[in-house]
Design a protein around this motif. Sequence first.
Motif, PDB file in Angstrom:
ATOM      1  N   MET A  21      43.565  39.649  44.635  1.00 33.14           N
ATOM      2  CA  MET A  21      42.585  40.677  44.137  1.00 33.14           C
ATOM      3  C   MET A  21      42.851  41.964  43.310  1.00 33.14           C
ATOM      4  N   ASP A  22      44.299  42.139  43.253  1.00 32.36           N
ATOM      5  CA  ASP A  22      44.914  43.310  42.750  1.00 32.36           C
ATOM      6  C   ASP A  22      44.503  43.688  41.583  1.00 32.36           C
ATOM      7  N   ASP A  23      44.403  42.581  40.692  1.00 36.07           N
ATOM      8  CA  ASP A  23      43.600  43.129  39.129  1.00 36.07           C
ATOM      9  C   ASP A  23      42.193  43.572  39.506  1.00 36.07           C
ATOM     10  N   LYS A  24      41.413  42.822  40.021  1.00 38.04           N
ATOM     11  CA  LYS A  24      39.915  43.531  40.251  1.00 38.04           C
ATOM     12  C   LYS A  24      39.896  44.862  40.805  1.00 38.04           C
ATOM     13  N   LEU A  25      40.779  44.992  41.935  1.00 39.52           N
ATOM     14  CA  LEU A  25      40.784  46.368  42.691  1.00 39.52           C
ATOM     15  C   LEU A  25      41.339  47.296  41.768  1.00 39.52           C
ATOM     16  N   GLY A  26      42.449  47.048  41.287  1.00 44.04           N
ATOM     17  CA  GLY A  26      42.878  47.966  40.028  1.00 44.04           C
ATOM     18  C   GLY A  26      41.957  48.347  39.195  1.00 44.04           C
ATOM     19  N   VAL A  27      41.178  47.563  38.803  1.00 43.85           N
ATOM     20  CA  VAL A  27      40.067  47.989  37.296  1.00 43.85           C
ATOM     21  C   VAL A  27      39.190  48.918  38.223  1.00 43.85           C
ATOM     22  N   TYR A  28      38.637  48.700  39.275  1.00 39.85           N
ATOM     23  CA  TYR A  28      37.884  49.402  40.332  1.00 39.85           C
ATOM     24  C   TYR A  28      38.409  50.912  40.300  1.00 39.85           C
TER      25      TYR A  28
END
Length: 109
Positions: A21-28
Amino acid sequence: MTDSEKLTMLKSLLNISDSTMDDKLGVYLSLSAQEIVNWMYINYAEVPDGAEMPAKYDTMQIYAVIAGLNAEGGENQDKHTENGIVREWHYTDMIEYIRAHVNQIPRVG
């Protein structure tokens, strides 16, 4: 706090041990930082060049991301409606959380 440190802290709070989930969390995290700065300067015609999110909002930014993620599921609900049960979130999304916790910079003059 660096973005990497924020991501690590966020994953720890969400009990995430892998990088799926690193990409999603980074976007958030990125979107929340932008929203914080935009909300701070809401009284201005535009955000000043070079304006950045103050470090004092680092922790609040992490909690804002959690509020946004929780709105996707059943957590953080005040109410729920299903077969006579009402569901409602305390904060409906990350932006509402930010606007409730970030001070706007007043425009003088």
